[in-house]
Design an enzyme around this catalytic site. Structure first.
Site, PDB file in Angstrom:
ATOM      1  N   SER A   1     -47.053 120.608  42.800  1.00  0.00           N
ATOM      2  CA  SER A   1     -48.311 119.868  42.776  1.00  0.00           C
ATOM      3  C   SER A   1     -48.180 118.656  41.839  1.00  0.00           C
ATOM      4  CB  SER A   1     -49.433 120.828  42.362  1.00  0.00           C
ATOM      5  OG  SER A   1     -50.676 120.332  42.722  1.00  0.00           O
TER       6      SER A   1
ATOM      7  N   ASP B   1     -50.379 124.326  53.629  1.00  0.00           N
ATOM      8  CA  ASP B   1     -50.869 123.520  52.507  1.00  0.00           C
ATOM      9  C   ASP B   1     -51.526 122.248  53.053  1.00  0.00           C
ATOM     10  OD1 ASP B   1     -51.280 122.028  50.226  1.00  0.00           O
ATOM     11  OD2 ASP B   1     -49.257 122.267  49.440  1.00  0.00           O
TER      12      ASP B   1
ATOM     13  N   HIS C   1     -51.882 125.723  49.509  1.00  0.00           N
ATOM     14  CA  HIS C   1     -51.208 125.030  48.411  1.00  0.00           C
ATOM     15  C   HIS C   1     -50.759 125.993  47.311  1.00  0.00           C
ATOM     16  CE1 HIS C   1     -50.249 121.745  45.739  1.00  0.00           C
ATOM     17  NE2 HIS C   1     -51.117 122.150  44.838  1.00  0.00           N
TER      18      HIS C   1
END
Lengths: 394, 207
Positions: A157, A323, A356
């Site tokens: 991320s 995601d 995610h």
């Protein structure tokens, strides 16, 4: 090697964290300068004689430096125990692992909740920072620790954004890089979602134009809403359906009111409530803003490949099929650019319905690919290979 | 098929035939690398540096877990981003007959790599020809399950492949039947009759 634990001058209540203070002021992308920056960090494993076994772990938005051991401030467990540890992909028996709290964060590193020389808190007078500024601070930390080269930079991320910045700023000082669940630029959709969060925080009357720490209030409701909105983007429709679908929370029928009738509502409210106990609202504003500003192509004549041209770093990019915060298609854009730049690149997509957040979870195929890539890179770097049989659990 | 030291289990015959054309230290792109068997062979026995491109994610993940540098992608779409002369060799091992755009891919590979090696099933083999003449049907070779099946191979012969290579600006520097000895381009007629599986080493035509 390690700076002694001590009381922080900045964020209150964070005693006994390891903190380093780089010698030079930090020059920021905004043109402003931060003097006397403090970077809180944790390490695991032992630095080898030629300092060639350094692994830099970059944490995500709401994480902190406690990647592989429990956080003594929040009492939360390590956030990446399945990846970092003895015999794990990031093997603390072979590697020296460093994870630092990002600049602008709230777990001991300098950020909007730190105190200024006059004793007041920075609040929104803190300069707006970028991902590149965060990495500048991390490089300054390693300089302070006497470390020049990084064997591996890894993170998911916003941590993946930092990994990409590491390879560019610490040019050819990073041997291998693993950006996970990330894009080379923040999408309009993500900017939109984080703007919702920021507006929720700033709409909370307790935010007090960012001066809540000096005024003794806490914009908890705003921060909780910000977390709730963002959390939806970290999971997938499939996983929400499987976990909650339209099931009701501890009741047989709808109440015809605005209580948390549905399990998903109750779950999100809980996520928001536990978040405010461990996170600073202004840090949330600053870090999400840094993500908004992240766009590597724009910084390199509009051509993403230019960012990586001539790099000797070997890359392994990971994405997760469900995601939608950072999509596999965005990861593929990154991979195409790395190939166009001639970098040695691997790219793995993991099939999962966990969205995610899958980058933090146990996925055997994910861990196997991490293990294989890191072990091969270790061999190429002249570091010891993993034991024949990886330890199952430690 | 023999299994020498450093090999990993059973080696595919066309892999062994391809490997003889790879020199130590060369940078090789294996297009359609599957689970990386050829890459491992070229690294361990020829000292090559290898990269892979594979469309099936499961194969990619197995490759990366083995420490091979492999990208998930589609040769029919992803090659234009690769820079000119990025590789010494590009390999299409039993891949070119399964591509949607073989001419496009060969054009791209001739730009990306100085040599292109293709291995393919030769539908010019005498048995194919006699079967077609006697039965009136394209014979199913190897794993082919019918001309209509998904991803069915393009049936082409040694001469057909030579024609495609020429159109891509390439010439045959060497050719060999899998399990045979390398020959020059002049023996193409003979190879086209006798070889069931072929390896062509293609180089850019001298201007």
């Amino acid at each position: 090697m390690l700076a002694p634990a001590r009381t922080l001058s900045g964020a209150d209540g964070l005693k006994h964290l390891s903190v380093a203070t780089p010698d030079q002021p930090l020059e920021l992308d905004s043109g402003r300068t931060l003097d006397h920056v403090e970077i809180a960090y944790e390490t695991w494993g032992t630095l080898n004689a030629d300092k060639s076994n350094v692994v830099v772990v970059c944490h995500a938005l709401t994480m902190d430096q406690f990647a592989a051991s429990p956080n003594p401030v929040t009492n939360r467990p390590a956030w990446w125990p399945n990846v970092i540890g003895p015999g794990k992909a990031i093997d603390t028996d072979r590697f020296f692992v460093i994870c630092s709290n990002i600049l602008g964060g709230c777990m001991g590193s300098t950020g909007p909740s730190s105190r200024r020389p006059d004793g007041t808190h920075w609040g929104t007078d803190f300069p707006v920072i970028t991902i590149a500024d965060m990495v500048r601070a991390q490089i300054a930390l390693l300089d302070k620790l006497g470390i020049q080269d990084v064997f591996l930079a890894i993170g998911g991320s916003i941590g993946g954004m930092q990994v990409l910045e590491w390879t560019i700023q610490a040019r050819n000082r990073v041997f291998a890089a693993i950006p996970i669940a990330v894009a080379p630029r923040q999408s309009a959709q993500n900017i939109g979602f984080y703007e919702v969060g920021r507006q929720a925080i700033m709409a909370d009357p307790n935010w007090r134009s960012g001066r809540y720490l000096d005024e003794g209030t806490r914009p908890d409701r705003g921060l909780a809403v910000a977390r709730m909105a963002a959390h939806i983007t970290y999971v997938s429709e499939a996983s929400l359906k499987q976990k909650f679908d339209r099931r009701l929370q501890d009741r047989q029928s709808k109440t015809f009111g605005f209580d948390a009738d549905f399990q998903i509502e109750s779950y999100l409210r809980h996520q928001g409530q536990v978040f405010v106990d461990r996170f600073d609202a202004n840090s949330y504003l600053y870090i999400t803003r840094a993500m908004d500003y992240f766009d590597l192509a724009t910084e390199h004549e509009g051509v993403l490949a230019n960012a990586f041209r001539g790099l000797d770093t070997r890359f392994c990019v990971f994405s997760f099929s469900s995601d939608w915060h950072y999509t596999p298609e965005e990861a593929r854009d990154l991979v195409r650019a790395l190939n166009a730049a001639g970098c040695e690149t691997s790219y793995v997509t993991i099939e999962t319905d966990k969205g995610h957040d899958a980058f933090l979870l146990d996925e055997p195929e994910y861990e196997a690919a991490l293990f294989g890539f890191i072990d091969d890179a270790a061999q190429a770097r002249g570091l010891p290979k993993a034991q024949e049989t990886p330890k199952a659990n430690s | 098929m023999k299994s020498g030291p450093g090999s990993h289990g059973i080696r595919r015959a066309d892999h062994v035939a391809i490997a003889q054309f790879i020199n130590k230290g060369e940078l090789v792109l294996d297009v359609g690398c599957g689970d990386g068997q050829l890459m491992e062979l070229l690294q361990s026995e020829r000292g090559a540096r290898t990269r892979g491109l594979e469309v099936e994610q499961a194969g990619v993940n197995r490759c990366v877990a083995k420490g091979l540098a492999v990208v998930q992608g589609n040769a029919d779409a992803d090659l234009p981003v690769y820079p000119d002369d990025a590789y010494d060799v590009a390999i299409l091992s039993k891949t070119i007959q399964e591509l949607a755009r073989p001419k496009f891919v060969l054009d791209e590979l001739s730009r990306i790599a100085r040599r292109v090696i293709v291995s393919f099933r030769n539908y010019g083999h005498w048995r194919v020809r006699t079967t077609l003449m006697t039965t009136g049907r394209i014979p199913s070779l190897g794993q082919d399950t019918g001309w209509w099946s998904d991803g069915a191979r393009r049936p082409c012969t040694a001469r057909d492949m030579a024609e495609l290579a020429a159109k891509a600006g390439l010439q045959i520097a060497a050719a060999t039947a899998v399990n045979g000895k390398p020959v020059t381009g002049k023996s193409l007629t003979r190879l086209n009759w006798t070889a069931e599986d072929l390896v062509f080493v293609l180089e850019r035509k001298k201007p």
